[in-house]
Design an enzyme around this catalytic site. Sequence first.
Site, short mmCIF file in Angstrom:
data_model
loop_
_atom_site.label_atom_id
_atom_site.label_comp_id
_atom_site.label_asym_id
_atom_site.label_seq_id
_atom_site.Cartn_x
_atom_site.Cartn_y
_atom_site.Cartn_z
N HIS A 216 32.67 51.88 72.17
CA HIS A 216 32.45 50.43 72.27
C HIS A 216 32.81 49.84 70.91
CE1 HIS A 216 30.42 50.01 76.25
NE2 HIS A 216 30.42 51.32 76.12
N CYS B 259 26.93 47.70 78.04
CA CYS B 259 25.87 48.36 78.83
C CYS B 259 24.62 47.48 78.88
CB CYS B 259 25.52 49.72 78.24
SG CYS B 259 24.15 50.53 79.07
P1 HMG Z 1 13.97 55.19 89.11
O1 HMG Z 1 13.29 53.90 89.37
O2 HMG Z 1 13.34 56.15 88.16
O3 HMG Z 1 14.35 55.96 90.47
O4 HMG Z 1 15.44 54.87 88.58
P2 HMG Z 1 13.53 56.46 91.68
O5 HMG Z 1 14.15 57.77 92.10
O6 HMG Z 1 12.04 56.43 91.39
O7 HMG Z 1 13.84 55.38 92.81
C1 HMG Z 1 13.38 54.04 92.70
C2 HMG Z 1 14.20 53.15 93.63
O8 HMG Z 1 15.59 53.21 93.26
C3 HMG Z 1 14.15 53.59 95.10
O9 HMG Z 1 14.28 52.40 95.86
C4 HMG Z 1 15.39 54.38 95.26
O10 HMG Z 1 15.86 54.40 96.58
C5 HMG Z 1 16.37 53.65 94.36
P3 HMG Z 1 13.00 51.64 96.49
O11 HMG Z 1 12.34 52.68 97.33
O12 HMG Z 1 12.16 51.22 95.31
O13 HMG Z 1 13.61 50.49 97.22
N1 HMG Z 1 17.44 54.51 93.88
C6 HMG Z 1 18.75 54.26 94.05
N2 HMG Z 1 19.39 53.25 94.64
C7 HMG Z 1 20.74 53.31 94.67
N3 HMG Z 1 21.45 54.33 94.12
C8 HMG Z 1 20.83 55.35 93.52
C9 HMG Z 1 19.42 55.34 93.48
N4 HMG Z 1 18.50 56.19 92.96
C10 HMG Z 1 17.29 55.67 93.23
N5 HMG Z 1 21.55 56.33 92.98
C11 HMG Z 1 17.75 55.38 88.38
C12 HMG Z 1 16.33 55.91 88.27
C13 HMG Z 1 18.65 56.41 87.75
C14 HMG Z 1 18.11 55.22 89.86
C15 HMG Z 1 17.83 54.02 87.68
O14 HMG Z 1 17.32 54.15 86.39
C16 HMG Z 1 19.24 53.50 87.60
O15 HMG Z 1 19.86 53.19 88.61
N6 HMG Z 1 19.77 53.37 86.39
C17 HMG Z 1 21.14 52.92 86.23
C18 HMG Z 1 21.43 52.66 84.83
C19 HMG Z 1 22.87 52.32 84.67
O16 HMG Z 1 23.65 52.25 85.62
N7 HMG Z 1 23.23 52.08 83.41
C20 HMG Z 1 24.57 51.74 83.09
C21 HMG Z 1 25.52 52.90 83.22
S1 HMG Z 1 25.42 54.06 81.86
C22 HMG Z 1 26.51 53.40 80.72
O17 HMG Z 1 26.99 52.30 80.88
C23 HMG Z 1 26.87 54.24 79.56
C24 HMG Z 1 28.31 54.78 79.61
O18 HMG Z 1 29.24 53.72 79.68
C25 HMG Z 1 28.57 55.58 78.34
C26 HMG Z 1 28.16 54.78 77.09
O19 HMG Z 1 28.81 53.80 76.75
O20 HMG Z 1 27.13 55.17 76.55
C27 HMG Z 1 28.51 55.70 80.81
MG MG Z 2 29.96 52.58 77.97
#
Ligand code: HMG
Ligand code: MG
Length: 306
Positions: free
Chosen positions: A213, A244
């Site tokens: 970034h 992010c």
């Molecule tokens: P959580 O709340 O701990 O998950 O989140 P959970 O397993 O307890 O589930 C809670 C709810 O989330 C449930 O729904 C699940 O169904 C749903 P509810 O019953 O409450 O309606 N859920 C999902 N829904 C859709 N798709 C899924 C999923 N999993 C659970 N896969 C979780 C844990 C990982 C899901 C959450 O923290 C999350 O989605 N985080 C996403 C964070 C993210 O996307 N960040 C940006 C990307 S990383 C990035 O940009 C960095 C990168 O570019 C490299 C860099 O630059 O560093 C890659």
């Molecule tokens: Mg990134």
Amino acid sequence: MNKQPDLPSKVKIVEVGPRDGLQNEAQLVSADVKVELVDRLSKAGFPNLEVAAFVSPRWVPQMATSAEVMERIARRPGAIYSALTPNMQGFEGALAARADEVVVFGSASEAFSQKNINCSIAESIARFEPVAKAAREHGIRLRGSISCAFGCPYQGEVSLDAVADVVGRMRDLGCDEIDIADTIGVSTPRKTQAVMLRAAAEFKLDQIAGHFHDTYGQALANIYASLEVGVSIFHSSVSGLSGCPYAKGATGNVATEDVLYLMHGLGIETGIDLALVADAGLFISQQLGRKGVSRAGNAIAAKRVG
Ligand code: HMG
Ligand code: MG
């Protein structure tokens, strides 16, 4: 210009704008616009595009259209279309969407791991294990992404040992490729080389990617420094789109147009058409109603007008 003898002759540029770039946009971007953006980028010749994230829509609302986007894009034969998958629920989404590569994303920082994916580093690896197994069973490529490998917005310093530890864990999961990410753009070239060399002690250097970034304006310098130690895969976002949501204040990825200008100037092959990427950058900037931050993209646009 002939290539420099000490640099790779060829690099792989992974376009991450449709995912990493757009995920942090405050305004929801329609699936129509995302599909057109991806299609333009596919035509520009990227070998790998990161276009989706099967994550909780409550955590990252912008990615809620991932299945639709994956369904509607015109895939270029041979290109890899990647999707982020934090757990098995995400994997099932990516499988149904015919992703060519799934990305498990962890962190070298405990604090960031909690903020981003709501679990510790060890818990994240345990969640990735079934994803890795399922990817193998379905013949889908697996990439591991390591956030905050150069510094963390919550805990500050991140040690080389911490990076090496997560690289080793990602390797043991069976990752085909591992990206070392400067999530908040704080690294500088010597540090970058130290981190990359340490990562390379744990994993094949030619399968390590630099994900920079540009928050502090160091991304191109860090990419050049990475080239010098033999890294040959880089991530970038067309037009330098956004950042992010869980790294406050962090700006977008390094702009693809700038990276291509650098590579081509160094005589390093990318297989990508810079003019088409610049067009895609103008397209998405117009859609977002603001000027893109790519210096090369803006220079190319100014030349066309002038
Ligand atoms: P959580 O709340 O701990 O998950 O989140 P959970 O397993 O307890 O589930 C809670 C709810 O989330 C449930 O729904 C699940 O169904 C749903 P509810 O019953 O409450 O309606 N859920 C999902 N829904 C859709 N798709 C899924 C999923 N999993 C659970 N896969 C979780 C844990 C990982 C899901 C959450 O923290 C999350 O989605 N985080 C996403 C964070 C993210 O996307 N960040 C940006 C990307 S990383 C990035 O940009 C960095 C990168 O570019 C490299 C860099 O630059 O560093 C890659
Ligand atoms: Mg990134």
